[in-house]
Every structure is written in C-alpha cells, then in structure tokens.
Design a protein around this motif. Structure first.
Motif, PDB file in Angstrom:
ATOM      1  N   LEU A  61     -14.516   2.719   7.536  1.00 24.26           N
ATOM      2  CA  LEU A  61     -13.895   3.918   7.079  1.00 24.26           C
ATOM      3  C   LEU A  61     -12.919   4.415   8.381  1.00 24.26           C
ATOM      4  O   LEU A  61     -12.066   4.871   8.020  1.00 24.26           O
ATOM      5  N   ASP A  62     -13.371   4.412   9.796  1.00 24.91           N
ATOM      6  CA  ASP A  62     -12.471   4.762  10.666  1.00 24.91           C
ATOM      7  C   ASP A  62     -11.146   3.869  10.376  1.00 24.91           C
ATOM      8  O   ASP A  62      -9.835   4.488  10.489  1.00 24.91           O
ATOM      9  N   GLU A  63     -11.158   2.596  10.358  1.00 26.02           N
ATOM     10  CA  GLU A  63      -9.799   2.006  10.202  1.00 26.02           C
ATOM     11  C   GLU A  63      -9.103   2.099   8.991  1.00 26.02           C
ATOM     12  O   GLU A  63      -7.919   2.092   9.018  1.00 26.02           O
ATOM     13  N   PHE A  64      -9.794   2.660   7.809  1.00 21.95           N
ATOM     14  CA  PHE A  64      -9.311   2.898   6.507  1.00 21.95           C
ATOM     15  C   PHE A  64      -8.515   3.946   6.731  1.00 21.95           C
ATOM     16  O   PHE A  64      -7.436   4.324   6.430  1.00 21.95           O
ATOM     17  N   ARG A  65      -9.251   5.183   7.534  1.00 25.48           N
ATOM     18  CA  ARG A  65      -8.546   6.386   7.543  1.00 25.48           C
ATOM     19  C   ARG A  65      -7.314   6.215   8.531  1.00 25.48           C
ATOM     20  O   ARG A  65      -6.415   6.850   8.286  1.00 25.48           O
ATOM     21  N   ALA A  66      -7.119   5.455   9.538  1.00 26.45           N
ATOM     22  CA  ALA A  66      -6.114   5.377  10.325  1.00 26.45           C
ATOM     23  C   ALA A  66      -5.131   4.519   9.853  1.00 26.45           C
ATOM     24  O   ALA A  66      -3.714   5.124   9.601  1.00 26.45           O
ATOM     25  N   ALA A  67      -5.209   3.625   8.637  1.00 26.67           N
ATOM     26  CA  ALA A  67      -4.180   2.721   7.853  1.00 26.67           C
ATOM     27  C   ALA A  67      -3.746   3.940   6.998  1.00 26.67           C
ATOM     28  O   ALA A  67      -2.402   3.917   6.618  1.00 26.67           O
ATOM     29  N   ALA A  68      -4.682   4.831   6.150  1.00 29.01           N
ATOM     30  CA  ALA A  68      -4.119   5.497   5.169  1.00 29.01           C
ATOM     31  C   ALA A  68      -3.208   6.678   5.505  1.00 29.01           C
ATOM     32  O   ALA A  68      -2.087   7.051   5.026  1.00 29.01           O
ATOM     33  N   GLU A  69      -3.496   7.389   6.800  1.00 30.50           N
ATOM     34  CA  GLU A  69      -2.865   8.373   7.140  1.00 30.50           C
ATOM     35  C   GLU A  69      -1.541   7.968   7.543  1.00 30.50           C
ATOM     36  O   GLU A  69      -0.681   8.733   7.739  1.00 30.50           O
ATOM     37  N   SER A  70      -1.480   6.495   8.113  1.00 31.41           N
ATOM     38  CA  SER A  70      -0.100   6.308   8.648  1.00 31.41           C
ATOM     39  C   SER A  70       0.880   5.797   7.676  1.00 31.41           C
ATOM     40  O   SER A  70       2.056   5.689   7.877  1.00 31.41           O
ATOM     41  N   SER A  71       0.411   5.720   6.387  1.00 32.46           N
ATOM     42  CA  SER A  71       1.214   5.278   5.299  1.00 32.46           C
ATOM     43  C   SER A  71       2.055   6.239   4.780  1.00 32.46           C
ATOM     44  O   SER A  71       1.531   7.280   4.304  1.00 32.46           O
ATOM     45  N   LYS A  72       3.387   5.984   4.768  1.00 30.71           N
ATOM     46  CA  LYS A  72       4.389   7.053   4.303  1.00 30.71           C
ATOM     47  C   LYS A  72       4.911   6.785   2.952  1.00 30.71           C
ATOM     48  O   LYS A  72       5.160   7.883   2.323  1.00 30.71           O
ATOM     49  N   GLU A  73       4.827   5.970   2.375  1.00 33.90           N
ATOM     50  CA  GLU A  73       5.126   5.308   1.247  1.00 33.90           C
ATOM     51  C   GLU A  73       4.129   5.037   0.231  1.00 33.90           C
ATOM     52  O   GLU A  73       2.941   5.420   0.476  1.00 33.90           O
ATOM     53  N   ALA A  74       4.182   4.058  -0.775  1.00 36.85           N
ATOM     54  CA  ALA A  74       3.349   3.944  -1.685  1.00 36.85           C
ATOM     55  C   ALA A  74       2.107   3.046  -0.741  1.00 36.85           C
ATOM     56  O   ALA A  74       2.727   2.306   0.106  1.00 36.85           O
ATOM     57  N   LEU A  75       0.879   3.095  -1.225  1.00 37.56           N
ATOM     58  CA  LEU A  75      -0.419   2.382  -0.706  1.00 37.56           C
ATOM     59  C   LEU A  75      -0.370   0.987  -1.406  1.00 37.56           C
ATOM     60  O   LEU A  75      -0.625   1.045  -2.648  1.00 37.56           O
ATOM     61  N   LEU A  76      -0.509  -0.095  -0.713  1.00 39.05           N
ATOM     62  CA  LEU A  76      -0.757  -1.356  -1.217  1.00 39.05           C
ATOM     63  C   LEU A  76      -2.149  -1.683  -0.679  1.00 39.05           C
ATOM     64  O   LEU A  76      -2.477  -1.918   0.215  1.00 39.05           O
ATOM     65  N   LEU A  77      -2.974  -1.757  -1.634  1.00 40.93           N
ATOM     66  CA  LEU A  77      -4.418  -1.809  -1.329  1.00 40.93           C
ATOM     67  C   LEU A  77      -4.792  -3.264  -1.919  1.00 40.93           C
ATOM     68  O   LEU A  77      -4.399  -3.495  -3.055  1.00 40.93           O
ATOM     69  N   ASN A  78      -5.443  -3.950  -1.063  1.00 46.23           N
ATOM     70  CA  ASN A  78      -6.149  -5.241  -1.388  1.00 46.23           C
ATOM     71  C   ASN A  78      -7.496  -4.828  -1.956  1.00 46.23           C
ATOM     72  O   ASN A  78      -8.224  -4.562  -1.065  1.00 46.23           O
ATOM     73  N   VAL A  79      -7.919  -5.363  -3.104  1.00 49.05           N
ATOM     74  CA  VAL A  79      -9.175  -5.048  -3.489  1.00 49.05           C
ATOM     75  C   VAL A  79      -9.822  -5.832  -3.999  1.00 49.05           C
ATOM     76  O   VAL A  79      -9.775  -7.088  -4.667  1.00 49.05           O
ATOM     77  N   ARG A  80     -11.274  -6.178  -3.556  1.00 50.98           N
ATOM     78  CA  ARG A  80     -12.041  -7.261  -4.025  1.00 50.98           C
ATOM     79  C   ARG A  80     -12.876  -6.662  -5.290  1.00 50.98           C
ATOM     80  O   ARG A  80     -13.575  -5.571  -4.960  1.00 50.98           O
TER      81      ARG A  80
END
Length: 459
Positions: free
Chosen positions: A429-448
């Motif tokens: 969750l910590d790494e997800f938080r850092a990645a999501a907060e830094s994203s300025k445009e559309a989020l591209l998620l790779n989902v299993r």
C-alpha cells in the motif's frame, strides 16, 4: 488432480428440464408416491425443486490489445477502425432460495463475481433482476436478493449429522439444463487442502455435478439443504463422480453475516498453524498426532494476550475436536469479533485449557479516493497470508468496489490484484500510495484477475 479442479459454471443457453430418480438409503424416510407406494424421490422434489433457481450474469470485460491501437495517428495512418475496449460475457449458474419472504438467494461467489447484471430465473419461468447483498470469496458464498411473490424456500438441514454413505440429491442447472436432479451418496466429509477456497470443509459426493451446477442445492432425502454445490474434479470439464459442496454448517453463519453486514466480519487469533504429522509428533515427544501445531504467534495478537506459544498443539476449540490446521482455521474464521473461546492445548506433554477472545484483523486498508479521485468507490488492502496468491504475486488487493462508482465503471472489481501503477511496480500500500499520488494524468493499472492479467486505464 488439483489442476483438474473446475468451478461448476458455464455459459450455455438455459433450457427447462427436471428429473426424478429413485434411491434408497439411511438419511430420513424414503418418500413414496401416493398412488401405488413405490419408492420415489418425486414427493420430496416437488417441494424442493421450485426453490432452486437459475442465475445468469452479464459482465463487461476489458479487451487486452496492443498499445499502438490506442494511438490515433497509428489508427489513421493504417486506416484502422476504432475497436471496442470492452466486451460482454455471459455465464450461468444456480442458486437456492433460503428466505421466501425476503427474497434471499444463496449461491457461489464465483457465480456472480464481477457481474454487472444478475438475473434470477424461477422454475415457473419468471425472471427477476437481482441485487447483490454480500459476498465472501474466502468461503465462496454469496447472497443476492430478488423482489418477488410466491417464492419457495429450501429449509436448511444440519450437515454435521451427515455420514459417509448417506444418500443425497444435487439440484441445479448443469450445462444450462435448469432444475436437473441427480442422486448419489456422501463420498467423504471434511475435505480440505484442495486449493479451491480460503476456507475448505467440503462434502464430497458422487451425485453428478457438472458445469452450471455451482450454487445449486445438495439436499438429503428429507429435502433439507445440507450443502451448496461448488466444484468438481474433471479433467475434461465434465463429471467423473467427484464433486464438492460447501456444508450448510459453513453456509449458514456466513449467510447471516452477509445479510446483516454485507460482508463477513471475520476475526482472528493471530497464530500461524500447521498439521501435527506423525514425524512432528515424534520430534516433539508427543504420543499422538493430529491437531493444529502453532508455529508462530504474532506479537500483540489475541493469541499472545491469551498466553499461547509456538509449539502448543490445539486439539479442541470450545469442546469440538480439532483434527488439523484447516479445521482450526475454519472454526476461527466463522467466529465473530469479540467472541470468547476456550482452546484445549497440549504443552510440554500436558493438557491445558486457554481462554482467548477473537480479535479484529489488523489488516491494513484504505479508501483509494483518498489518494486519487479517479479511484473513487474502491477500497484497497494488503494481500493477506490466507489469500490464494499470497507469496506468488506482489501488489495490493481490491477489497471492495461500489457499483456505479468511477472505479467500477473503469472496470475494477473486488478480488483484483493491482501489481503496477503507470508501469511502476507496487508491492504494498505504501508503494501504491506513492505511485497514485504522483500520477497527474490517467492512471494505467496492471491488474491480476484470476489466472489472467489486464491493463485498466482510469481517466
């Protein structure tokens, strides 16, 4: 053999068919016809079959495609038409009406999982849109609700009274053939370690269960619901005489929590356990095998506060024998937070009793909208040790998604594992938080998702 385990769902066209099959056995009385006294299941089935329904679902699935297809210049240069990014998939399963007045229907979680639309079809041909009340992937139990009159409910029986050799009847929609009835016996009880669900205590039966039977009823000769059909062993996808049903003793408490809370408020002791094998028993200088050997006690957990230690062997919980680690996990997993329990243990060769209180899981979770409004409606959490993909996949789990929310409309579903954000791997969750907060445009998620992986773009 485990690779051949298949959920009993399919996507065939629903037809209407029901059969009655003769049998004789030791469970309950043998129903007889009123006319000539011949042994027959027909009188019992006439009361039960209307309570077993067909469930069809429609799910929108993202289509994986080459990233070049998303480039407008590339499409214009090669004169390529716009391709749909989603397609609709349909599947069929079964369900059992358990409350006629409230319209509650129990089925398998995998029957309705990620469904955008759920339709329930009764034996009399009536169709109803169903609303998901709650689902528990760990036990593969789900509850949906329909608004309808003149429903027939199937009464619960006590699966704890079943014995190997008792006659049972399976009712469902195999291959879309609704209200199909098959008979057989209980082949084994307490099957676990199959890797199908998180909590396993299956009834094994040779009553024919095929794709489409998932969520259907397993009843005794009195017409009482003793199990919910869920899986088969079938290398070719068909029945070979080995089917599994979730016992009613597991279904009922899960159902009650789903109806009351919308989820299972599952507590924990905070211990890691394993089976006490003969070799381990010998190494620990114990005269018996069987039971759950405590391998780890989490600091500050309910078990630690109760004084449990690594090396203790749990042989009973509230007076009920514990045969192995799975039995202890199932027993604790059905208890509500705050429940007081008494564990009988063997410590240094002596029998002792320890009192403990089931505690709230200390699972880390968060609302995704707090990080990025594009994820509004999703709740994320860490991957727990009991998860089937624990240790195999790193990422964060989608614990819940509110239907109709931005996260839902983008394609996120409960049970998804997000492994990267904007092509940036996330392990927690910590790494997800850092990645999501830094994203300025559309989020591209790779989902299993299950055995496959997809990219989801959230605008």
């Amino acid at each position: 053999m485990l690779r051949a385990l298949k959920k009993a769902t399919n996507g065939w066209l629903c037809l209407s068919l029901w059969l009655t099959m003769p049998a004789c056995g030791a469970v309950g009385h043998l129903p007889t016809t009123a006319a000539d006294g011949r042994f027959s299941l027909a009188p019992m089935l006439e009361k039960v079959v209307p309570g077993v329904v067909n469930i069809s679902t429609t799910t929108k699935v993202s289509i994986e495609q080459n990233p070049l297809f998303n480039d407008p210049f590339f499409r214009r240069f090669f004169d390529m038409p716009n391709r749909p990014r989603q397609e609709e998939r349909q599947s069929l399963g079964s369900g059992v009406i358990v409350d006629a007045g409230e319209g509650f229907v129990v089925t398998n979680n995998h029957v309705i999982e990620r469904a955008d639309q759920i339709t329930v079809t009764l034996r009399d041909g009536r169709h109803f849109d169903a609303k998901l009340v709650g689902a528990d992937p760990e036990t593969d139990v789900a509850i949906v609700r329909i608004k309808a009159d003149n429903l027939t409910a199937v009464p619960f029986g006590d699966s704890n009274n079943l014995r190997v050799g008792d006659f049972v009847v399976a009712i469902g929609s195999p291959f879309g053939l609704s209200q199909t009835v098959t008979s057989g016996i209980v082949s084994a009880l307490g099957r676990s370690g199959l890797g199908i669900e998180g909590y396993e205590d299956f009834i094994q039966t040779d009553a024919s269960i095929n794709p489409g039977n998932s969520g259907g009823a397993l009843v005794d000769l009195d017409g009482k619901l003793v199990g919910i059909n869920t899986a088969i062993v079938g290398p070719s996808g068909g029945n070979i005489g080995i089917g599994f049903a979730i016992p009613s003793s597991l279904v009922q408490p899960v159902m009650e929590q789903l109806i009351k809370y919308g989820e299972v408020q599952r507590g924990q002791l905070g211990i890691g356990v394993q089976d006490l094998t003969p070799d381990l028993a010998k190494a620990l200088h114990l005269e018996r095998s069987g039971g759950a050997l405590i391998a780890q006690v989490q600091a500050g957990s309910a078990a630690a506060k109760a004084g449990l230690r690594a090396g203790d062997v749990v042989i009973a919980l509230d007076g009920k024998p514990i045969a192995n680690a799975a039995a202890l996990r199932n027993a604790v997993g059905l208890l509500r937070i705050g429940t007081e329990v008494t564990l009988e243990i063997i410590r240094d060769g002596k029998h002792e009793k320890v009192a403990a209180q089931i505690a709230k899981p200390r699972r880390e979770r968060m609302r995704a909208a707090e990080l990025n409004q594009r994820l509004q409606g999703a709740q994320l959490g860490s991957i727990e040790t009991g998860h089937p993909l624990y240790g195999e996949v790193e990422g964060v789990e989608v614990l819940a998604v509110e239907p109709g929310s931005p996260a839902w409309m983008a394609g996120l579903r409960q049970g998804d594992i997000i492994t990267s954000v904007d092509r940036r791997p996330v392990k927690n969750l910590d790494e997800f938080r850092a990645a999501a907060e830094s994203s300025k445009e559309a989020l591209l998620l790779n989902v299993r998702r299950g055995d496959s992986a997809v990219f989801i773009a959230i605008q």
